[in-house]
Design a protein around this motif. Structure first.
Motif, short mmCIF file in Angstrom:
data_model
loop_
_atom_site.label_atom_id
_atom_site.label_comp_id
_atom_site.label_asym_id
_atom_site.label_seq_id
_atom_site.Cartn_x
_atom_site.Cartn_y
_atom_site.Cartn_z
N SER A 46 0.82 -1.10 0.02
CA SER A 46 -0.06 0.02 -0.09
C SER A 46 0.85 1.25 0.13
N GLU A 47 2.30 1.14 0.32
CA GLU A 47 2.94 2.31 0.22
C GLU A 47 3.55 2.46 -0.72
N LEU A 48 3.78 1.67 -1.73
CA LEU A 48 4.82 1.53 -2.75
C LEU A 48 4.52 2.67 -3.94
N LYS A 49 3.13 3.22 -4.09
CA LYS A 49 2.91 4.28 -5.00
C LYS A 49 2.98 5.53 -4.38
N ASN A 50 2.79 5.58 -2.92
CA ASN A 50 3.11 7.09 -2.33
C ASN A 50 4.70 7.20 -2.28
N LYS A 51 5.55 6.20 -1.98
CA LYS A 51 6.75 6.44 -1.75
C LYS A 51 7.56 6.61 -3.01
N TRP A 52 7.25 5.69 -3.93
CA TRP A 52 8.32 5.59 -4.93
C TRP A 52 7.53 5.69 -6.50
N ASN A 53 6.60 6.74 -6.37
CA ASN A 53 5.51 6.91 -7.53
C ASN A 53 6.35 6.98 -8.83
N ASN A 54 7.46 7.52 -9.08
CA ASN A 54 8.29 7.66 -10.30
C ASN A 54 9.45 6.72 -10.43
N ARG A 55 9.41 5.82 -9.89
CA ARG A 55 10.62 4.68 -10.03
C ARG A 55 10.05 3.35 -10.71
N MET A 56 11.15 2.72 -11.21
CA MET A 56 10.70 1.64 -11.53
C MET A 56 10.92 0.23 -10.59
N PHE A 57 10.03 -0.82 -10.53
CA PHE A 57 10.07 -1.81 -9.70
C PHE A 57 10.44 -2.99 -10.55
N ILE A 58 11.29 -3.83 -9.76
CA ILE A 58 11.62 -5.07 -10.20
C ILE A 58 11.43 -5.92 -9.07
N CYS A 59 10.51 -7.14 -9.59
CA CYS A 59 10.28 -8.33 -8.49
C CYS A 59 11.29 -9.30 -8.58
N MET A 60 11.62 -9.47 -7.32
CA MET A 60 12.77 -10.77 -7.36
C MET A 60 12.18 -12.01 -7.14
N ASP A 217 20.82 -13.59 -21.03
CA ASP A 217 20.95 -14.31 -19.95
C ASP A 217 19.53 -14.67 -19.40
N CYS A 218 18.84 -13.76 -19.55
CA CYS A 218 17.36 -13.90 -19.02
C CYS A 218 16.48 -12.48 -19.45
N THR A 219 15.41 -12.51 -19.61
CA THR A 219 14.46 -11.51 -19.65
C THR A 219 13.81 -11.22 -18.45
N TYR A 220 13.32 -10.19 -18.36
CA TYR A 220 12.48 -9.81 -16.90
C TYR A 220 11.42 -8.61 -17.14
N GLN A 221 10.61 -8.34 -16.13
CA GLN A 221 9.82 -7.18 -16.42
C GLN A 221 10.18 -6.37 -15.23
N ALA A 222 9.96 -5.04 -15.73
CA ALA A 222 10.21 -3.75 -14.79
C ALA A 222 8.93 -2.96 -14.95
N TYR A 223 8.51 -2.58 -13.81
CA TYR A 223 7.05 -2.13 -13.33
C TYR A 223 7.21 -0.54 -13.03
N SER A 224 6.26 0.09 -13.38
CA SER A 224 6.14 1.61 -13.09
C SER A 224 4.70 2.12 -13.07
N PHE A 225 4.54 3.09 -12.19
CA PHE A 225 3.12 3.86 -12.15
C PHE A 225 3.26 4.67 -13.47
N ILE A 226 4.42 5.35 -13.89
CA ILE A 226 4.42 6.30 -14.84
C ILE A 226 5.21 5.50 -16.01
N ALA A 227 4.31 5.82 -17.29
CA ALA A 227 5.06 5.36 -18.41
C ALA A 227 6.66 5.99 -18.61
N PRO A 228 7.86 5.17 -18.67
CA PRO A 228 9.05 5.66 -18.80
C PRO A 228 9.26 6.43 -20.01
N GLU A 229 10.12 7.40 -19.74
CA GLU A 229 10.56 8.21 -21.24
C GLU A 229 11.24 7.31 -22.04
N GLN A 230 10.99 7.62 -23.30
CA GLN A 230 11.68 6.90 -24.45
C GLN A 230 13.06 7.34 -24.43
N PRO A 231 14.03 6.23 -24.46
CA PRO A 231 15.52 6.64 -24.47
C PRO A 231 16.09 7.51 -25.80
#
Length: 231
Positions: A46-60, A217-231
């Motif tokens: 419940s704290e993730l969005k408030n604490k790290w709204n603009n960051r990317m999350f990686i589930c281990m 080596d592997c693929t994985y998903q990174a999650y975000s509340f905000i769409a990341p900027e295009q590189p």
């Protein structure tokens, strides 16, 4: 999921980079990305969005991934590619060739004190001094006139392993600058016995890594509340 633990996370767990937050059976490592470890708990979810709204999350763990997408079904997710560093497969002649293919108006140099002081694209900013960077890291840049327009550098170091970051200014892309920088850095690291980890953020980065001798080596998903900027 990951075959090998990301270098950023290893550095954080070792207490050398980032911040660790513990929540009962959950552990959150803020180290560039927000790494989610252990068992997902409602309190931290419940704290993730408030604490790290603009960051990317990686589930281990699969449990964290299931809990995250269930709690926040609207999250944006992107596929990233962890590349495998295999120095014995890398062809030194190929690396050298890429460093020599720059258009004549560009100039390639390794990181020196002048480059380090500029911190191009924030590269080398995690190192306290140029002496530390010389001892533990590596990097190369491409100049256009008197400006740095492309750079490959270790973002951080951990037990003779480096985390690679490559950036080129938009107006100077598609000219072989990034691959020239990365090749020069890899040649230097190979001579010095330093491993270079490559976490590709998109298919183009993956393709460049594969041209230099990396394997997926592997693929994985990174999650975000905000769409990341295009590189």
């Amino acid at each position: 999921m990951f075959e090998n633990q990301p270098l950023l996370l290893q550095d954080c767990l070792d207490g050398k980079f980032g911040t660790i937050f513990e929540y009962g059976r959950s552990c959150v490592c803020e180290a560039g990305f927000i790494y989610l470890l252990g068992e997902a708990e409602e309190g931290i979810l419940s704290e993730l969005k408030n604490k790290w709204n603009n960051r990317m999350f990686i589930c281990m763990t699969p449990q964290w991934e299931d809990a995250l997408v269930t709690a926040y079904p609207g999250m944006v997710h992107v596929t990233r590619y962890q590349m495998k560093y295999e120095p014995d497969i890398m062809d030194e002649k190929v690396l050298c060739r890429y460093t020599e293919m720059l258009p004549p108006e560009y100039r390639l140099t390794m990181f020196d004190q002048t480059v380090f002081d500029q911190k191009p694209f924030m590269h080398a900013s995690t190192y306290s001094s140029y002496e530390d960077f010389q001892r533990e890291a590596s990097g190369a840049v491409v100049w256009y006139q008197d400006r740095i327009v492309s750079s490959a550098s270790s973002f951080l170091s951990w037990e003779k392993q480096l985390e690679l970051d490559v950036v080129t200014k938009k107006e100077h892309r598609r000219k072989g600058l990034a691959i020239a920088c990365a090749s020069a850095m890899l040649l230097d690291c190979r001579t010095r016995g330093l491993g270079v980890q490559w976490d590709a953020q998109n298919p183009a980065s993956r393709s460049m890594a594969e041209k230099l001798g990396y394997r997926l080596d592997c693929t994985y998903q990174a999650y975000s509340f905000i769409a990341p900027e295009q590189p």
